[in-house]
Enzyme design. Structure first.
Site, PDB file in Angstrom:
ATOM      1  N   GLY B  10      60.949  49.622  24.921  1.00 43.27           N
ATOM      2  CA  GLY B  10      60.164  48.419  25.201  1.00 43.27           C
ATOM      3  C   GLY B  10      58.757  48.846  25.596  1.00 43.27           C
ATOM      4  O   GLY B  10      58.341  49.985  25.326  1.00 43.27           O
ATOM      5  N   ARG B 282      58.636  31.310  43.334  1.00 42.35           N
ATOM      6  CA  ARG B 282      59.906  31.079  42.640  1.00 42.35           C
ATOM      7  C   ARG B 282      61.114  31.043  43.572  1.00 42.35           C
ATOM      8  O   ARG B 282      62.040  30.259  43.360  1.00 42.35           O
ATOM      9  CB  ARG B 282      60.107  32.170  41.582  1.00 42.35           C
ATOM     10  CG  ARG B 282      59.115  32.049  40.449  1.00 42.35           C
ATOM     11  CD  ARG B 282      59.151  33.227  39.506  1.00 42.35           C
ATOM     12  NE  ARG B 282      58.146  33.047  38.460  1.00 42.35           N
ATOM     13  CZ  ARG B 282      57.901  33.910  37.497  1.00 42.35           C
ATOM     14  NH1 ARG B 282      58.584  35.029  37.426  1.00 42.35           N
ATOM     15  NH2 ARG B 282      56.986  33.674  36.590  1.00 42.35           N
ATOM     16  N   HIS B 339      66.624  36.127  36.650  1.00 42.24           N
ATOM     17  CA  HIS B 339      65.496  36.347  35.755  1.00 42.24           C
ATOM     18  C   HIS B 339      64.927  37.762  35.818  1.00 42.24           C
ATOM     19  O   HIS B 339      64.550  38.336  34.808  1.00 42.24           O
ATOM     20  CB  HIS B 339      64.400  35.331  36.106  1.00 42.24           C
ATOM     21  CG  HIS B 339      63.148  35.497  35.316  1.00 42.24           C
ATOM     22  ND1 HIS B 339      63.142  35.525  33.935  1.00 42.24           N
ATOM     23  CD2 HIS B 339      61.863  35.653  35.693  1.00 42.24           C
ATOM     24  CE1 HIS B 339      61.889  35.673  33.519  1.00 42.24           C
ATOM     25  NE2 HIS B 339      61.107  35.778  34.550  1.00 42.24           N
ATOM     26  N   LEU B 379      54.488  42.934  33.657  1.00 38.19           N
ATOM     27  CA  LEU B 379      53.879  43.619  32.511  1.00 38.19           C
ATOM     28  C   LEU B 379      52.906  44.678  33.007  1.00 38.19           C
ATOM     29  O   LEU B 379      52.830  45.781  32.465  1.00 38.19           O
ATOM     30  CB  LEU B 379      53.152  42.616  31.600  1.00 38.19           C
ATOM     31  CG  LEU B 379      54.042  41.750  30.698  1.00 38.19           C
ATOM     32  CD1 LEU B 379      53.199  40.726  29.947  1.00 38.19           C
ATOM     33  CD2 LEU B 379      54.823  42.605  29.707  1.00 38.19           C
TER      34      LEU B 379
END
Lengths: 231, 544
Positions: B10, B282, B339, B379
């Site tokens: 990835g 969140r 998540h 990221l």
């Protein structure tokens, strides 16, 4: 409903059809259906005979990774975004992609996609954009490049293409789009890329544009072609 | 060093491989599937960076503070400083290799607001930031593959690391083409295998991220960290195949959460927290939805259709496609779902584990996010960690003598053959499903001792039968041999959750609802012959 799956135990064994009974809701995708057949209980064929679980692959399960490309009722598609409700008739047929070697059941070896891109050195290298466009035209161009960079290399465009055989000489829409992305992002490479595009796509494509019909990312291949043919 | 193995292709694995190759290190980049199938392509939101032309008032120091605060002050200040300071260079790098960023009128990367941050500093590529970065990095990796500096090992699955006396010399891989396990030797090994989604069944992420590598390494002496901190995304929808994430952008554009009480809408987030309630971090939104006690909906239907199509077209398309619902006219039923994993393999600031020459990067490593992660920082951390590890490895001396592991290779193949010789209709996937049910029950949004202990009892039972299970011929051999590693990791997660007797960030204990200073440190868990030992890293041994 009957689900007919083209099975193949190994790369060298003979393929055969196997039929399953399934009672699933219409909003289930074919990916969900395969999971249901494999794991809701011990797997048996339509006659109740025990059989092996169906081999297939998935990763994202939402249409952005390309793993689950296969042929469903004769149409190349991603299993995770093809829904039972949209399939006509009382039988669903599922086959592996036909233009790639089968590894096991619905799993195919699509490495030729990467080999061809590597063989012809399709990479940007360094961002060197053109300066001839500005304003609205530049925005449109930016959107086009963004759309191409979403290509998931699933192989559906190659499966459906009347010109693509096995990737020996003609490399298909996916290659044409990557060529355009490289030429647009690094203008130093335009000439070199144009030659590769002509050799492996432009000179052979009969413009059926079926690639655009099946593309899960809705990539406007025709726009890439128009721009590369012009250059 | 002369050569390295990178496991996982990835974003983090690719960055490590590219940077190593550019420094002259020969790289074997191993993964079962091509990079286009990795979970990285699913990262939608963006990547945080304070650029030179940032919003007035913003600064790198502010990004550092937001990140430390978001992580409830248990992430290391030095490592977070390094992360935030490198962000601008990372954006320049991604631009330089041709990533198609969304740009403003001047052609500069556009930025959007994200939860938990003081300023607009999230650069993005439409609604597919991860995918656009993957496309650019795949091209970079291809450039180095063409010149032979990177070799791709596709169809290879990690089996175990080759470790002797606290030093790693390579790894064993199962090869799907040959059906055998074989050894690959290198001066350094970098693990970039992503989060442990499969512990929870089908999450918002990729089904390929199963946590096996971390679990197996744990049994081989690698320490893990902060496993109790698991981020739930508040707004996901139930589809017939998985839970799918609805971008935070839906609330960023004004989306409102409500439930129905006797047919009347209750906007519970706004009632409790005021007008900005829907966009709180969140963990808070997830807990409130969970606590609402009835079905919660997200409503954007009061927005003009043209605004919806302009600002959140992907949310409209997703709902239409997978649940047949048009968000322009109906509210969306939502619930929180697993998540992201803040915890993972414990690494020092150079991303080396407690085993010499074994590194971990990306989501599988635990470093920057503390008890909760800010959107847009994953990221950034994926790329930064890959760069740090590559720089460290490139600067080290070649490993002169490598021990011979042919016996380990032989034994692994014999053990696989033994597994293959048995047959059963009882598949390994059933145990994985049952373990996931346990984990969802014991490691939910709100936890307490009794259910964590029940979870430990369940997982211990599955572990006790995992090695005795008959072999399932109809799935890949990898699924058969990976079960024990996955269950061991599940057990370690529960152990960490049990040990942290407080509530902090994403870890909420109904029996210990307060936060205590004595727990303001990361949890470290180690494995010793079936024993799971936890401690708090009070001396900051990993922050070095």
């Amino acid at each position: 409903m009957k689900v007919k799956v083209l099975r193949q135990q190994s790369p060298v064994s003979e393929p055969y059809w196997e039929v399953f009974d399934a009672d699933v809701p219409g909003d289930m995708s074919v990916a969900g259906l395969l999971d249901h057949l494999n794991y809701h209980d011990d797997i048996v064929d339509e006659n109740g005979k025990p059989t092996t679980r169906i081999g297939w692959e998935c990763s994202c399960l939402q249409g952005i990774c390309g793993s689950c490309a296969m042929v469903i009722n004769g149409i190349p598609a991603l299993a995770c975004e093809t829904f039972v409700r949209d399939l006509k008739g009382s039988e669903i047929t599922i086959q592996p992609l036909q233009k790639f070697p089968v590894i096991h059941d619905l799993l195919t070896d699509r490495s030729v996609i990467y080999k061809n891109l590597e063989k012809e050195n399709i990479f940007i290298g360094e961002y060197k954009p053109g300066s001839e466009e500005n304003g609205k035209k530049a925005q449109k161009e930016h959107v086009h490049q963004y759309e191409i960079a979403k290509c998931i290399k699933c192989g559906l465009c190659l499966e459906v293409c009347p010109n693509y055989v096995n990737g020996q000489n003609f490399f298909g829409a996916m290659f044409a789009n990557d060529c355009y992305l490289v030429a647009a992002r690094n203008t130093d490479k335009r000439r070199e890329i144009k030659e590769l595009y002509d050799e492996h796509f432009g000179s052979t494509c009969s413009k059926s544009l079926s690639c655009m019909d099946v593309c899960p990312m809705k990539i406007p291949t025709i726009a890439s072609m128009a721009k590369l043919n012009r250059r | 060093m002369r050569d390295a193995i990178v496991i996982g292709s990835g974003i983090s694995g690719m960055v490590t491989a590219v940077k190593l190759a550019e420094e002259g290190v020969s790289v074997l980049l191993v993964s079962p599937f091509p990079s286009e199938r990795s979970q990285s392509v699913m990262a939608a939101g963006g990547i945080n960076a304070v650029l030179t032309d940032c919003e007035p008032g913003d600064s790198v120091a502010c990004h550092i503070e937001d990140t430390l605060k978001g992580g409830c002050y248990i992430a290391g200040r030095d490592s977070v400083t390094g992360l935030c300071e490198s962000a601008e260079e990372i954006i320049r790098y991604l631009e330089g290799i041709g990533t198609v960023f969304s740009v403003d009128d001047d052609g500069r990367p556009a930025r959007r607001a994200f939860g938990g941050q003081s300023y607009k500093r999230t650069c993005y590529c439409g609604a597919s930031t991860g995918k656009q970065i993957v496309t650019a990095l795949v091209m970079e990796a291809r450039r180095l593959e063409a010149s032979g500096k990177i070799r791709r090992g596709l169809g290879k699955c990690f089996h175990s690391a080759l470790i002797k006396d606290g030093v790693c010399y390579g790894a064993l891989f199962f090869d799907e083409h040959t059906g055998n396990i074989s050894a690959e030797y290198a001066d350094a090994v970098v693990v970039a295998t992503g989060g442990q989604n499969a512990l929870f069944g089908k999450t918002t992420g990729s089904t390929q991220c199963d946590g096996y590598t971390a679990g197996k390494l744990f049994t081989q002496g690698v320490e893990l960290k902060n496993l109790e901190f698991i981020q739930f995304h508040p707004t996901t929808i139930e589809t017939s195949q998985k839970r799918m994430l609805l971008s935070e952008a839906a609330r960023g554009e004004g989306g409102r959460l409500f439930y129905l009480d006797k047919g009347k809408r209750v906007y519970f987030m706004e009632d409790k927290y005021g007008p900005g309630g829907n966009l709180l971090p969140r963990d808070i939104v997830s807990r409130e939805i969970y606590g609402a006690g009835s079905e919660v909906f997200l409503d954007v239907s009061f927005l003009k259709e043209s605004e919806i199509d302009k600002r959140i077209p992907e949310v409209r398309e997703l709902c239409k496609k997978y649940i047949g619902l048009d968000i322009a006219s109906e509210p969306i039923p939502v619930a929180p779902s697993v998540h992201f994993f803040m915890g993972g393999i414990a690494v020092h600031n150079d991303h080396e584990t407690n085993i010499r020459n074994l590194f971990a990067v990306g989501e599988c490593a635990s470093m920057y996010h503390g008890a909760n992660r800010l959107g847009g920082n994953s990221l950034l951390a994926a790329i930064h960690s890959g760069m740090i590890a590559a720089r460290e490895i490139a600067g080290r001396d070649v490993v002169a003598d490598k021990p011979d592991f042919s016996q380990a290779e032989r034994e692994a193949n014999e053990s696989l053959a033994e597994m293959r010789n048995t047959k059963s209709v009882f598949p390994v996937m059933y145990i994985r499903d049952m373990a996931a049910e346990t984990m969802n029950k014991s490691m939910g949004i709100i936890r307490e001792e009794a259910s964590i202990k029940e979870g430990i009892t369940d997982i211990d039972y599955y572990l006790s039968i995992a090695e005795k299970l008959s072999y399932d011929n109809s799935v890949l051999p990898y699924f058969n041999y990976s079960l024990s590693g996955i269950l061991t990791l599940a057990r370690a997660v529960l152990t960490c959750a049990d040990a942290r007797k407080e509530s902090r960030g994403a870890h909420f204990r109904s029996d210990f609802p307060d936060t205590f200073d004595e727990y303001a440190h990361p949890t470290i868990v180690s494995y010793d012959n079936g024993q799971y030992n936890t401690r708090l890293d009070k001396e900051n041994e990993y922050e070095s």
